[in-house]
Motif scaffolding. Structure first.
Motif, PDB file in Angstrom:
ATOM      1  N   THR A  20       0.853  -1.185   0.000  1.00  0.00           N
ATOM      2  CA  THR A  20       0.000   0.000   0.000  1.00  0.00           C
ATOM      3  C   THR A  20       0.889   1.235   0.000  1.00  0.00           C
ATOM      4  O   THR A  20       1.787   1.338   0.851  1.00  0.00           O
ATOM      5  CB  THR A  20      -0.895   0.018   1.254  1.00  0.00           C
ATOM      6  OG1 THR A  20      -1.686  -1.171   1.273  1.00  0.00           O
ATOM      7  CG2 THR A  20      -1.804   1.233   1.268  1.00  0.00           C
ATOM      8  N   PRO A  21       0.696   2.175  -0.924  1.00  0.00           N
ATOM      9  CA  PRO A  21       1.547   3.373  -0.958  1.00  0.00           C
ATOM     10  C   PRO A  21       1.523   4.140   0.362  1.00  0.00           C
ATOM     11  O   PRO A  21       0.459   4.361   0.943  1.00  0.00           O
ATOM     12  CB  PRO A  21       0.947   4.219  -2.084  1.00  0.00           C
ATOM     13  CG  PRO A  21       0.241   3.232  -2.958  1.00  0.00           C
ATOM     14  CD  PRO A  21      -0.274   2.172  -2.029  1.00  0.00           C
ATOM     15  N   THR A  22       2.719   4.496   0.836  1.00  0.00           N
ATOM     16  CA  THR A  22       2.871   5.260   2.073  1.00  0.00           C
ATOM     17  C   THR A  22       3.549   6.582   1.736  1.00  0.00           C
ATOM     18  O   THR A  22       4.659   6.582   1.205  1.00  0.00           O
ATOM     19  CB  THR A  22       3.731   4.483   3.093  1.00  0.00           C
ATOM     20  OG1 THR A  22       3.154   3.190   3.290  1.00  0.00           O
ATOM     21  CG2 THR A  22       3.812   5.211   4.420  1.00  0.00           C
ATOM     22  N   PRO A  23       2.898   7.709   2.032  1.00  0.00           N
ATOM     23  CA  PRO A  23       3.487   9.017   1.723  1.00  0.00           C
ATOM     24  C   PRO A  23       4.774   9.270   2.516  1.00  0.00           C
ATOM     25  O   PRO A  23       4.924   8.803   3.654  1.00  0.00           O
ATOM     26  CB  PRO A  23       2.409  10.020   2.129  1.00  0.00           C
ATOM     27  CG  PRO A  23       1.164   9.233   2.346  1.00  0.00           C
ATOM     28  CD  PRO A  23       1.573   7.827   2.625  1.00  0.00           C
ATOM     29  N   LEU A  24       5.671  10.043   1.913  1.00  0.00           N
ATOM     30  CA  LEU A  24       6.950  10.355   2.544  1.00  0.00           C
ATOM     31  C   LEU A  24       6.768  11.033   3.896  1.00  0.00           C
ATOM     32  O   LEU A  24       7.457  10.688   4.855  1.00  0.00           O
ATOM     33  CB  LEU A  24       7.801  11.235   1.615  1.00  0.00           C
ATOM     34  CG  LEU A  24       9.153  11.671   2.174  1.00  0.00           C
ATOM     35  CD1 LEU A  24      10.020  10.471   2.527  1.00  0.00           C
ATOM     36  CD2 LEU A  24       9.863  12.571   1.182  1.00  0.00           C
ATOM     37  N   VAL A  51      12.076  -1.059  -3.376  1.00  0.00           N
ATOM     38  CA  VAL A  51      10.905  -0.192  -3.280  1.00  0.00           C
ATOM     39  C   VAL A  51      10.732   0.571  -4.589  1.00  0.00           C
ATOM     40  O   VAL A  51      11.669   0.667  -5.389  1.00  0.00           O
ATOM     41  CB  VAL A  51      11.024   0.832  -2.121  1.00  0.00           C
ATOM     42  CG1 VAL A  51      11.207   0.131  -0.787  1.00  0.00           C
ATOM     43  CG2 VAL A  51      12.124   1.838  -2.361  1.00  0.00           C
ATOM     44  N   ILE A  52       9.528   1.093  -4.785  1.00  0.00           N
ATOM     45  CA  ILE A  52       9.272   2.012  -5.896  1.00  0.00           C
ATOM     46  C   ILE A  52       8.411   3.157  -5.372  1.00  0.00           C
ATOM     47  O   ILE A  52       7.703   3.008  -4.375  1.00  0.00           O
ATOM     48  CB  ILE A  52       8.555   1.340  -7.090  1.00  0.00           C
ATOM     49  CG1 ILE A  52       7.216   0.747  -6.667  1.00  0.00           C
ATOM     50  CG2 ILE A  52       9.437   0.319  -7.766  1.00  0.00           C
ATOM     51  CD1 ILE A  52       6.337   0.335  -7.836  1.00  0.00           C
ATOM     52  N   GLN A  53       8.514   4.282  -6.075  1.00  0.00           N
ATOM     53  CA  GLN A  53       7.634   5.397  -5.757  1.00  0.00           C
ATOM     54  C   GLN A  53       6.424   5.285  -6.667  1.00  0.00           C
ATOM     55  O   GLN A  53       6.555   5.219  -7.887  1.00  0.00           O
ATOM     56  CB  GLN A  53       8.342   6.729  -5.956  1.00  0.00           C
ATOM     57  CG  GLN A  53       7.551   7.888  -5.417  1.00  0.00           C
ATOM     58  CD  GLN A  53       8.340   9.180  -5.419  1.00  0.00           C
ATOM     59  OE1 GLN A  53       9.370   9.288  -6.045  1.00  0.00           O
ATOM     60  NE2 GLN A  53       7.831  10.162  -4.710  1.00  0.00           N
ATOM     61  N   ALA A  54       5.259   5.216  -6.072  1.00  0.00           N
ATOM     62  CA  ALA A  54       4.005   5.051  -6.804  1.00  0.00           C
ATOM     63  C   ALA A  54       3.099   6.241  -6.483  1.00  0.00           C
ATOM     64  O   ALA A  54       3.373   6.990  -5.552  1.00  0.00           O
ATOM     65  CB  ALA A  54       3.333   3.742  -6.365  1.00  0.00           C
ATOM     66  N   PRO A  55       2.022   6.408  -7.254  1.00  0.00           N
ATOM     67  CA  PRO A  55       1.064   7.458  -6.895  1.00  0.00           C
ATOM     68  C   PRO A  55       0.589   7.251  -5.452  1.00  0.00           C
ATOM     69  O   PRO A  55       0.167   6.159  -5.084  1.00  0.00           O
ATOM     70  CB  PRO A  55      -0.081   7.264  -7.888  1.00  0.00           C
ATOM     71  CG  PRO A  55       0.563   6.590  -9.064  1.00  0.00           C
ATOM     72  CD  PRO A  55       1.633   5.708  -8.472  1.00  0.00           C
ATOM     73  N   GLY A  57       2.607   7.454  -2.748  1.00  0.00           N
ATOM     74  CA  GLY A  57       3.706   7.183  -1.818  1.00  0.00           C
ATOM     75  C   GLY A  57       4.634   6.086  -2.270  1.00  0.00           C
ATOM     76  O   GLY A  57       4.683   5.715  -3.436  1.00  0.00           O
ATOM     77  N   TRP A  58       5.360   5.553  -1.307  1.00  0.00           N
ATOM     78  CA  TRP A  58       6.367   4.518  -1.545  1.00  0.00           C
ATOM     79  C   TRP A  58       5.800   3.143  -1.260  1.00  0.00           C
ATOM     80  O   TRP A  58       5.022   2.963  -0.325  1.00  0.00           O
ATOM     81  CB  TRP A  58       7.579   4.768  -0.649  1.00  0.00           C
ATOM     82  CG  TRP A  58       8.354   5.971  -1.098  1.00  0.00           C
ATOM     83  CD1 TRP A  58       8.128   7.263  -0.730  1.00  0.00           C
ATOM     84  CD2 TRP A  58       9.413   5.991  -2.047  1.00  0.00           C
ATOM     85  NE1 TRP A  58       9.014   8.095  -1.385  1.00  0.00           N
ATOM     86  CE2 TRP A  58       9.813   7.335  -2.192  1.00  0.00           C
ATOM     87  CE3 TRP A  58      10.077   5.024  -2.769  1.00  0.00           C
ATOM     88  CZ2 TRP A  58      10.843   7.726  -3.032  1.00  0.00           C
ATOM     89  CZ3 TRP A  58      11.117   5.401  -3.598  1.00  0.00           C
ATOM     90  CH2 TRP A  58      11.488   6.732  -3.740  1.00  0.00           C
TER      91      TRP A  58
END
Length: 63
Positions: A20-24, A51-55, A57-58
């Protein structure tokens, strides 16, 4: 030039990430690390293919 740090179970950023994307800003708050440290470590993890940066977050990639 040194070898990149290996991700370990103690790595606070890697431990906080999932699919699940997690914001910086949330990673900074949860890890207690500074902005510069988080950015540097996320770049290292991205270059290692962890890891990858996705819409939104990470995201941690499957091992």
């Amino acid at each position: 030039m040194g070898k990149p740090a290996e991700p370990t179970p103690e790595d606070p950023l890697l431990a906080l990430l999932s699919d699940t994307p997690t914001p910086l800003d949330l990673l900074i708050d949860l890890s207690g690390q500074g902005f510069g440290h988080c950015q540097q470590r996320l770049l290292e993890l991205e270059l290692e293919g962890r890891v990858i940066q996705a819409p939104g977050g990470w995201v941690r990639l499957p091992a």
